[in-house]
Motif scaffolding. Structure first.
Motif, PDB file in Angstrom:
ATOM      1  N   UNK A 318       0.816  -1.223   0.000  1.00 38.71           N
ATOM      2  CA  UNK A 318       0.000   0.000   0.000  1.00 38.71           C
ATOM      3  C   UNK A 318       0.850   1.273   0.000  1.00 38.71           C
ATOM      4  N   UNK A 319       1.986   1.242   0.707  1.00 37.76           N
ATOM      5  CA  UNK A 319       2.863   2.409   0.733  1.00 37.76           C
ATOM      6  C   UNK A 319       3.467   2.668  -0.647  1.00 37.76           C
ATOM      7  N   UNK A 320       3.882   1.612  -1.302  1.00 38.74           N
ATOM      8  CA  UNK A 320       4.468   1.747  -2.644  1.00 38.74           C
ATOM      9  C   UNK A 320       3.435   2.292  -3.621  1.00 38.74           C
ATOM     10  N   UNK A 321       2.214   1.771  -3.556  1.00 35.60           N
ATOM     11  CA  UNK A 321       1.171   2.240  -4.469  1.00 35.60           C
ATOM     12  C   UNK A 321       0.857   3.716  -4.241  1.00 35.60           C
ATOM     13  N   UNK A 322       0.771   4.133  -2.973  1.00 34.52           N
ATOM     14  CA  UNK A 322       0.510   5.549  -2.693  1.00 34.52           C
ATOM     15  C   UNK A 322       1.626   6.427  -3.259  1.00 34.52           C
ATOM     16  N   UNK A 323       2.863   5.974  -3.098  1.00 35.75           N
ATOM     17  CA  UNK A 323       3.998   6.748  -3.603  1.00 35.75           C
ATOM     18  C   UNK A 323       3.955   6.860  -5.125  1.00 35.75           C
ATOM     19  N   UNK A 324       3.637   5.753  -5.799  1.00 35.96           N
ATOM     20  CA  UNK A 324       3.573   5.771  -7.266  1.00 35.96           C
ATOM     21  C   UNK A 324       2.486   6.710  -7.749  1.00 35.96           C
ATOM     22  N   UNK A 325       1.312   6.636  -7.137  1.00 40.17           N
ATOM     23  CA  UNK A 325       0.195   7.477  -7.583  1.00 40.17           C
ATOM     24  C   UNK A 325       0.484   8.954  -7.328  1.00 40.17           C
ATOM     25  N   UNK A 326       1.151   9.247  -6.226  1.00 45.01           N
ATOM     26  CA  UNK A 326       1.511  10.634  -5.955  1.00 45.01           C
ATOM     27  C   UNK A 326       2.475  11.156  -7.020  1.00 45.01           C
ATOM     28  N   UNK A 327       3.439  10.334  -7.382  1.00 44.58           N
ATOM     29  CA  UNK A 327       4.395  10.718  -8.427  1.00 44.58           C
ATOM     30  C   UNK A 327       3.689  10.901  -9.772  1.00 44.58           C
TER      31      UNK A 327
END
Length: 687
Positions: A318-327
């Motif tokens: 979930x942390x990785x997905x949030x980071x990707x979407x923010x980018x």
């Protein structure tokens, strides 16, 4: 739904045959394959019922159906696991070796055909063209051109040294064949590991005194000057033709691979961007995101690989997905891109039957990942099938299949079926004319064909004229955007120098130019489609009127359809690197050596004009020419098919309905019934 997981160590996982679920997620493609088979059977019947020119048109449709091959381009930086993922998607774990870093040095296309057993059918290797090699060897690629324009002698020398190393490495491997291979192709009726290593693998550097085997000496023999590789093979996984395009990592000093990647994306409708779960998004990934930002969100799927290397997948994913979407939001990428997490390693372990050999840490990651995946029902499922589902391959296949069928395959089948219906109903009309049922005719066949040619030329010229006007308007808008961008960038830098002096760093984001160009291209695309739609419908109306005038009531049953307006190709070139993307690069220092802001302003303006010349040319010339070609091709094929129908009807009208013809009316009745059946089948796919 709760998940029941069998917590078994790798050594205890029961080895089983290859799971029956390898095609999980490909169900929609299977349905499309079945529909294609029905349409092809109908076309085969139609070919036997038609004669003359229409028979050739039906053969062309069958060939188009046979050759239909959606392409999926796989992108990502080196070590993201692209090649391992491509192998897993092809259902062939040992197809392209993925333990050599980097393995893929060129764009490698796997042309998959359904087959009951795996087999390698052929290969084609294409070398760089004269222009590509000259640009790299004489100018240092785009980086060398930029260094030369900026006057960065030290950087230019470094690039020249690197190029000389590449050139000498190639000459050392190839000898006298080096120059002769430029622009050539090598075709084989097979391929194997040794052949692939010879062409695709980058190979290793060996000192002259080192003892090496003949196999090592041949490895990477052609890699430095190879442009692309096409491999043809049967796959037991895919239900219909599919092309998987593996691309090299785009972190290339000369930016040659970026240009090749841009072309690969342009030739594809779908892209899978492979990211690594165990490393943050790099500048290379940012470049990829910039490239794909000009595609629609449905054309992109992000596969986050190497979940098997995470310590706590339930927390980290979930942390990785949030980071990707923010980018993605920050980089203005399309919204709602689907992100799938998985492991090509797990998938290939299943394909090779080596699940029981997986290291303990990857088994632990697998079990932890299984506990978080609510879609998995494990109580009565074989371990191999559980692992295959957890690898993410079924989820990736589902996402890609849905997009292929909805956006590519179904419109294609509709086009084939609609054209075939026109040919079939045209054949029905020819039969009526032959039996003397044409009433109200006022035109001879040769006069009808003459009129047809005039109508076709008239509409082709009108379409060309209106497309050119739309293009000229686009050019004017694009040039204004380009001039405004250069002016704003120049003024920004001068203001920065006046306030902070030459020692302080300066940045200017070229996103503004990309946004303006994207807007201009979007307006052009919509206008081009509107123009095409107008002329397609006008052409349809004129052809229908001609049929009626030439053959009267007998042709009232012909089912005509205007050509489908082609979609506008995505402006992929918008994402290619331009000078100002190098915020902290060597080139920024060049202006510190200049004296006087006016001198600088002129030099800077010229630098950016030269650097964006190729960028603008791609968007203005290459992109618009592709639109022109597609719009005109659709109209040309429409006229070719209609002329075939008109010619066949004209020939029927010149055949006397004599006594023998009337005695064979039962044969005509049978043919008509068969044609009715064909039309009924095809109409189900006309959309």
């Amino acid at each position: 739904m709760n998940v029941e997981v069998r917590k078994t160590e790798a050594t205890e996982l029961r080895k089983a045959p290859r799971p029956a679920t390898l095609d999980a997620g490909l169900e929609l493609l299977q349905h499309f394959a079945e529909d294609s088979k029905r349409v092809d059977d109908a076309l085969k019947t139609l070919a036997a019922l038609t004669g003359g020119n229409s028979a050739k048109a039906v053969s062309r449709l069958r060939k188009e159906l046979t050759d239909f091959e959606p392409t999926i381009t796989v992108l990502g930086q080196v070590k993201a696991g692209k090649t391992a993922l491509v192998n897993a998607m092809a259902g062939w774990s040992d197809l392209l070796p993925s333990d050599v870093n980097p393995w893929t040095s060129v764009v490698t296309s796997l042309h998959l055909k359904p087959g009951e057993s795996r087999s390698e059918n052929g290969a084609c290797f294409k070398f760089m063209t004269d222009a590509e090699w000259a640009r790299l060897s004489h100018k240092g690629g785009r980086m060398g051109e930029l260094a030369s324009r900026a006057g960065a002698e030290s950087e230019l020398q470094k690039i020249s040294d690197q190029i000389e190393l590449v050139r000498e490495k190639a000459r050392k491997r190839l000898g006298k064949k080096f120059e002769l291979l430029i622009g050539q192709e090598h075709d084989y009726g097979y391929f194997d590991k040794n052949l692939l290593e010879k062409y695709i693998c980058l190979g290793d550097d060996f000192d002259g005194d080192e003892d090496i085997s003949p196999d090592q000496e041949d490895q990477g023999r052609f890699a430095e000057i190879l442009r692309s590789a096409d491999l043809y093979l049967n796959s037991t996984t895919v239900p219909s033709n599919l092309c998987l395009r593996d691309t090299p990592g785009v972190n290339d000093t000369f930016m040659m691979r970026e240009q090749i990647t841009v072309q690969a994306i342009r030739d594809s409708k779908l892209c899978v961007v492979v990211l690594s779960a165990n490393q943050a998004l790099s500048s290379v990934d940012m470049g990829l995101i910039r490239l794909i930002s000009n595609l629609k969100s449905r054309n992109i799927v992000i596969f986050v690989n190497r979940v098997d290397e995470l310590q706590t997948p339930s927390q980290q994913v979930p942390e990785i997905e949030r980071s990707i979407r923010q980018t993605l939001r920050q980089k203005r990428a399309p919204e709602n891109i689907e992100i799938i997490f998985g492991s090509a390693y797990w998938a290939n372990a299943v394909l090779s039957g080596d699940v029981q050999k997986m290291p303990q840490e990857r088994v632990r990651a697998l079990l932890k990942w299984a506990e978080t995946d609510r879609k998995i029902k494990c109580s009565e499922t074989e371990p191999f099938e559980i692992i295959w589902e957890l690898s993410g391959l079924p989820g990736l296949f589902r996402a890609l299949s849905e997009r292929i069928v909805a956006d590519i395959a179904t419109p294609f089948l509709n086009k084939i079926a609609s054209t075939a219906v026109s040919l079939a109903t045209g054949q029905q009309a020819a039969s009526k004319v032959q039996l003397g049922e044409a009433k109200g005719t006022s035109m001879k066949p040769e006069e009808a064909l003459f009129t047809f040619d005039r109508i076709a030329d008239q509409h082709a010229q009108a379409l060309q004229k209106d497309l050119m006007q739309a293009t000229q308007d686009y050019y004017a808008r694009a040039d204004r955007a380009h001039d405004q961008f250069i002016e704003r960038a120049t003024q920004s830098l001068i203001a920065h120098l006046e306030q902070w002096g030459p020692e302080d760093g300066w940045k200017y984001d070229p996103t503004g130019l990309r946004l303006l160009m994207r807007s201009a291209y979007s307006v052009f695309g919509k206008r081009a489609q509107a123009v095409a739609n107008e002329h397609y419908n006008a052409a349809l109306a004129d052809i229908a009127e001609l049929y009626s005038a030439a053959f009267g009531d007998a042709v009232s049953g012909i089912q005509l359809a205007a050509p489908a307006v082609p979609s506008i190709p995505a402006p992929i070139s918008l994402g290619q690197t331009i000078a100002l993307d190098f915020h902290d690069g060597w080139w920024v220092s060049w202006w510190q050596r200049l004296r006087g802001y006016e001198t600088f302003a002129r030099k800077f303006r010229q630098l950016i004009e030269d650097e964006t010349e190729d960028f603008m040319s791609q968007l203005k010339v290459v992109q618009t020419q592709e639109v022109h070609d597609q719009m005109q091709s659709a109209l040309r094929l429409f006229f070719e098919d209609q002329k075939d129908i008109l010619s066949d009807i004209g020939k029927s009208s010149s055949t006397n309905a004599n006594v023998q013809d009337r005695l064979s009316q039962s044969a005509h009745a049978t043919q008509t019934a068969n044609l009715d059946d064909v039309v009924a089948i095809l109409q189900a796919y006309t959309g």
